[in-house]
Design a protein around this motif. Structure first.
Motif, PDB file in Angstrom:
ATOM      1  N   THR A 195       0.777  -1.241   0.000  1.00  0.00           N
ATOM      2  CA  THR A 195       0.000   0.000   0.000  1.00  0.00           C
ATOM      3  C   THR A 195       0.810   1.295   0.000  1.00  0.00           C
ATOM      4  OG1 THR A 195      -0.198  -0.064   2.404  1.00  0.00           O
ATOM      5  CG2 THR A 195      -1.961  -1.107   1.136  1.00  0.00           C
ATOM      6  N   LYS A 196       1.987   1.295   0.568  1.00  0.00           N
ATOM      7  CA  LYS A 196       2.745   2.544   0.681  1.00  0.00           C
ATOM      8  C   LYS A 196       3.525   2.824  -0.600  1.00  0.00           C
ATOM      9  CE  LYS A 196       3.529   2.676   5.652  1.00  0.00           C
ATOM     10  NZ  LYS A 196       4.558   2.768   6.691  1.00  0.00           N
ATOM     11  N   LYS A 197       3.463   4.085  -1.047  1.00  0.00           N
ATOM     12  CA  LYS A 197       4.280   4.492  -2.191  1.00  0.00           C
ATOM     13  C   LYS A 197       5.707   4.705  -1.707  1.00  0.00           C
ATOM     14  CE  LYS A 197       0.571   6.698  -4.725  1.00  0.00           C
ATOM     15  NZ  LYS A 197       0.071   7.910  -5.351  1.00  0.00           N
ATOM     16  N   HIS A 198       6.676   4.507  -2.575  1.00  0.00           N
ATOM     17  CA  HIS A 198       8.097   4.715  -2.261  1.00  0.00           C
ATOM     18  C   HIS A 198       8.524   3.869  -1.069  1.00  0.00           C
ATOM     19  CE1 HIS A 198       7.682   7.948  -5.107  1.00  0.00           C
ATOM     20  NE2 HIS A 198       6.793   8.543  -4.336  1.00  0.00           N
ATOM     21  N   ASP A 199       8.027   2.653  -0.991  1.00  0.00           N
ATOM     22  CA  ASP A 199       8.329   1.730   0.098  1.00  0.00           C
ATOM     23  C   ASP A 199       9.478   0.817  -0.338  1.00  0.00           C
ATOM     24  OD1 ASP A 199       8.330  -0.143   2.157  1.00  0.00           O
ATOM     25  OD2 ASP A 199       6.242  -0.726   1.905  1.00  0.00           O
ATOM     26  N   ILE A 200      10.556   0.792   0.442  1.00  0.00           N
ATOM     27  CA  ILE A 200      11.695  -0.075   0.131  1.00  0.00           C
ATOM     28  C   ILE A 200      11.267  -1.548   0.091  1.00  0.00           C
ATOM     29  CG2 ILE A 200      12.485  -0.328   2.518  1.00  0.00           C
ATOM     30  CD1 ILE A 200      15.368  -0.151   1.420  1.00  0.00           C
ATOM     31  N   ASN A 201      10.189  -1.882   0.808  1.00  0.00           N
ATOM     32  CA  ASN A 201       9.679  -3.254   0.864  1.00  0.00           C
ATOM     33  C   ASN A 201       8.496  -3.496  -0.078  1.00  0.00           C
ATOM     34  OD1 ASN A 201      11.390  -4.276   3.037  1.00  0.00           O
ATOM     35  ND2 ASN A 201      10.290  -2.816   4.318  1.00  0.00           N
ATOM     36  N   LYS A 202       8.236  -2.573  -0.992  1.00  0.00           N
ATOM     37  CA  LYS A 202       7.067  -2.666  -1.884  1.00  0.00           C
ATOM     38  C   LYS A 202       6.994  -4.032  -2.558  1.00  0.00           C
ATOM     39  CE  LYS A 202       3.797  -0.565  -4.455  1.00  0.00           C
ATOM     40  NZ  LYS A 202       2.475  -0.695  -3.991  1.00  0.00           N
ATOM     41  N   ASP A 203       5.815  -4.659  -2.459  1.00  0.00           N
ATOM     42  CA  ASP A 203       5.483  -5.948  -3.076  1.00  0.00           C
ATOM     43  C   ASP A 203       6.221  -7.141  -2.479  1.00  0.00           C
ATOM     44  OD1 ASP A 203       3.590  -4.771  -4.775  1.00  0.00           O
ATOM     45  OD2 ASP A 203       5.120  -4.310  -6.264  1.00  0.00           O
ATOM     46  N   LYS A 204       6.972  -6.934  -1.414  1.00  0.00           N
ATOM     47  CA  LYS A 204       7.661  -8.042  -0.752  1.00  0.00           C
ATOM     48  C   LYS A 204       6.834  -8.510   0.447  1.00  0.00           C
ATOM     49  CE  LYS A 204      12.444  -7.007  -2.049  1.00  0.00           C
ATOM     50  NZ  LYS A 204      12.140  -7.000  -3.413  1.00  0.00           N
ATOM     51  N   TRP A 205       7.045  -9.760   0.829  1.00  0.00           N
ATOM     52  CA  TRP A 205       6.451 -10.329   2.034  1.00  0.00           C
ATOM     53  C   TRP A 205       7.499 -10.252   3.130  1.00  0.00           C
ATOM     54  CZ3 TRP A 205       1.521 -12.379   2.646  1.00  0.00           C
ATOM     55  CH2 TRP A 205       0.754 -12.497   1.483  1.00  0.00           C
ATOM     56  N   ILE A 206       7.116  -9.689   4.270  1.00  0.00           N
ATOM     57  CA  ILE A 206       8.046  -9.546   5.392  1.00  0.00           C
ATOM     58  C   ILE A 206       7.337  -9.941   6.685  1.00  0.00           C
ATOM     59  CG2 ILE A 206       9.399  -7.736   4.252  1.00  0.00           C
ATOM     60  CD1 ILE A 206       7.997  -5.703   6.065  1.00  0.00           C
ATOM     61  N   GLY A 207       8.124 -10.164   7.727  1.00  0.00           N
ATOM     62  CA  GLY A 207       7.563 -10.401   9.053  1.00  0.00           C
ATOM     63  C   GLY A 207       6.983  -9.107   9.607  1.00  0.00           C
ATOM     64  N   ILE A 208       6.588  -9.138  10.847  1.00  0.00           N
ATOM     65  CA  ILE A 208       5.951  -8.002  11.508  1.00  0.00           C
ATOM     66  C   ILE A 208       7.023  -7.196  12.240  1.00  0.00           C
ATOM     67  CG2 ILE A 208       4.187  -7.311  13.177  1.00  0.00           C
ATOM     68  CD1 ILE A 208       3.175  -8.884  10.642  1.00  0.00           C
ATOM     69  N   GLY A 209       7.003  -5.884  12.086  1.00  0.00           N
ATOM     70  CA  GLY A 209       7.977  -5.066  12.792  1.00  0.00           C
ATOM     71  C   GLY A 209       8.024  -3.654  12.258  1.00  0.00           C
ATOM     72  N   GLY A 210       9.054  -2.920  12.691  1.00  0.00           N
ATOM     73  CA  GLY A 210       9.202  -1.546  12.237  1.00  0.00           C
ATOM     74  C   GLY A 210      10.282  -0.812  12.995  1.00  0.00           C
ATOM     75  N   LYS A 211      10.289   0.498  12.808  1.00  0.00           N
ATOM     76  CA  LYS A 211      11.327   1.357  13.384  1.00  0.00           C
ATOM     77  C   LYS A 211      11.061   1.683  14.849  1.00  0.00           C
ATOM     78  CE  LYS A 211      12.523   3.512   9.011  1.00  0.00           C
ATOM     79  NZ  LYS A 211      12.455   4.715   8.192  1.00  0.00           N
ATOM     80  N   PHE A 212      12.162   1.850  15.567  1.00  0.00           N
ATOM     81  CA  PHE A 212      12.095   2.260  16.974  1.00  0.00           C
ATOM     82  C   PHE A 212      11.499   3.655  17.088  1.00  0.00           C
ATOM     83  CE2 PHE A 212      14.755  -1.228  17.505  1.00  0.00           C
ATOM     84  CZ  PHE A 212      15.328  -1.346  18.768  1.00  0.00           C
ATOM     85  N   GLU A 213      10.782   3.866  18.192  1.00  0.00           N
ATOM     86  CA  GLU A 213      10.391   5.205  18.600  1.00  0.00           C
ATOM     87  C   GLU A 213      11.302   5.616  19.753  1.00  0.00           C
ATOM     88  OE1 GLU A 213       6.173   5.265  19.397  1.00  0.00           O
ATOM     89  OE2 GLU A 213       5.701   5.052  17.256  1.00  0.00           O
ATOM     90  N   ALA A 214      11.271   6.879  20.113  1.00  0.00           N
ATOM     91  CA  ALA A 214      12.151   7.409  21.153  1.00  0.00           C
ATOM     92  C   ALA A 214      12.062   6.588  22.442  1.00  0.00           C
ATOM     93  CB  ALA A 214      11.797   8.866  21.437  1.00  0.00           C
ATOM     94  N   CYS A 215      13.211   6.287  22.996  1.00  0.00           N
ATOM     95  CA  CYS A 215      13.368   5.631  24.299  1.00  0.00           C
ATOM     96  C   CYS A 215      12.895   4.180  24.343  1.00  0.00           C
ATOM     97  CB  CYS A 215      12.674   6.430  25.408  1.00  0.00           C
ATOM     98  SG  CYS A 215      13.269   8.128  25.533  1.00  0.00           S
ATOM     99  N   GLU A 216      12.665   3.549  23.188  1.00  0.00           N
ATOM    100  CA  GLU A 216      12.237   2.155  23.192  1.00  0.00           C
ATOM    101  C   GLU A 216      13.428   1.203  23.216  1.00  0.00           C
ATOM    102  OE1 GLU A 216       8.005   1.601  20.976  1.00  0.00           O
ATOM    103  OE2 GLU A 216       9.728   1.802  19.643  1.00  0.00           O
ATOM    104  N   SER A 217      13.248   0.091  23.904  1.00  0.00           N
ATOM    105  CA  SER A 217      14.169  -1.037  23.814  1.00  0.00           C
ATOM    106  C   SER A 217      13.708  -1.893  22.641  1.00  0.00           C
ATOM    107  CB  SER A 217      14.122  -1.856  25.108  1.00  0.00           C
ATOM    108  OG  SER A 217      12.903  -2.583  25.182  1.00  0.00           O
ATOM    109  N   PRO A 218      14.528  -2.877  22.211  1.00  0.00           N
ATOM    110  CA  PRO A 218      14.053  -3.773  21.160  1.00  0.00           C
ATOM    111  C   PRO A 218      12.738  -4.464  21.528  1.00  0.00           C
ATOM    112  CG  PRO A 218      16.419  -4.014  21.412  1.00  0.00           C
ATOM    113  CD  PRO A 218      15.941  -3.125  22.542  1.00  0.00           C
ATOM    114  N   PHE A 219      12.603  -4.894  22.789  1.00  0.00           N
ATOM    115  CA  PHE A 219      11.360  -5.553  23.210  1.00  0.00           C
ATOM    116  C   PHE A 219      10.179  -4.581  23.203  1.00  0.00           C
ATOM    117  CE2 PHE A 219      14.404  -8.624  24.878  1.00  0.00           C
ATOM    118  CZ  PHE A 219      13.814  -9.819  24.492  1.00  0.00           C
TER     119      PHE A 219
END
Length: 166
Positions: free
Chosen positions: A25-49
């Motif tokens: 759905t997103k335009k200019h998406d580096i992952n466009k048309d690919k299948w990926i797991g669930i996840g994303g970018k960190f927000e401020a002060c977040e740990s990986p968990f």
């Protein structure tokens, strides 16, 4: 100056299948048309968990009860035109311990990033995905101990994948 992105990715498992996101759905998406797991970018002060729990909930509505921290993947992606490389540290997780809102993980919500689907493990390699995903998914399947994987791409094609300097 190179920008470093910190991200998470989780393979949610249920009855021999992984929950995958088909990024359409997103335009200019580096992952466009690919299948990926669930996840994303960190927000401020977040740990990986913190990040993976939030991302799983935002993208699926599921509550992640626990997750195995499998490894760190370092991506270096260059283009032959000499643009600034893309540099990412991805914290990789696996979980079969999550709760769906109605206790039925087969009822998948709408996702603003694409289509969610449970994909049988034996069908995973048939999906359009990043070449490196096959590498680290194999490590997860083999239950490799915590690993560090460095992946180098040039013009969108994987050039090298090295586990812990090997």
């Amino acid at each position: 100056m190179i920008t470093l992105y910190n991200t998470t990715l989780c393979y949610l498992e249920n009855n021999g299948s992984y929950l995958m996101l088909h990024r359409t759905t997103k335009k200019h998406d580096i992952n466009k048309d690919k299948w990926i797991g669930i996840g994303g970018k960190f927000e401020a002060c977040e740990s990986p968990f913190d990040c993976i729990k939030r991302e799983v909930n935002e993208e699926t509505g599921f509550i992640l009860n626990s997750a195995e921290y499998c490894g760190i993947v370092t991506f270096v992606s260059r283009t032959s035109d000499g643009k600034e490389p893309y540099y990412e540290l991805m914290h990789l997780f696996h979980s079969d311990d999550f709760t769906a809102p109605d206790n039925n993980p087969l009822n998948l919500p709408e996702c603003d990033e694409g289509e969610l689907a449970w994909i049988p493990k034996q069908k995973m390699k048939e999906l359009p995905q990043w070449e490196s995903d096959v590498v680290f998914l194999d490590l997860i399947e083999k239950k490799a101990p915590f690993f560090s994987l460095k992946v180098e791409y040039l013009d969108g094609k994987m050039q090298k994948a090295v586990v812990e300097g090997k």
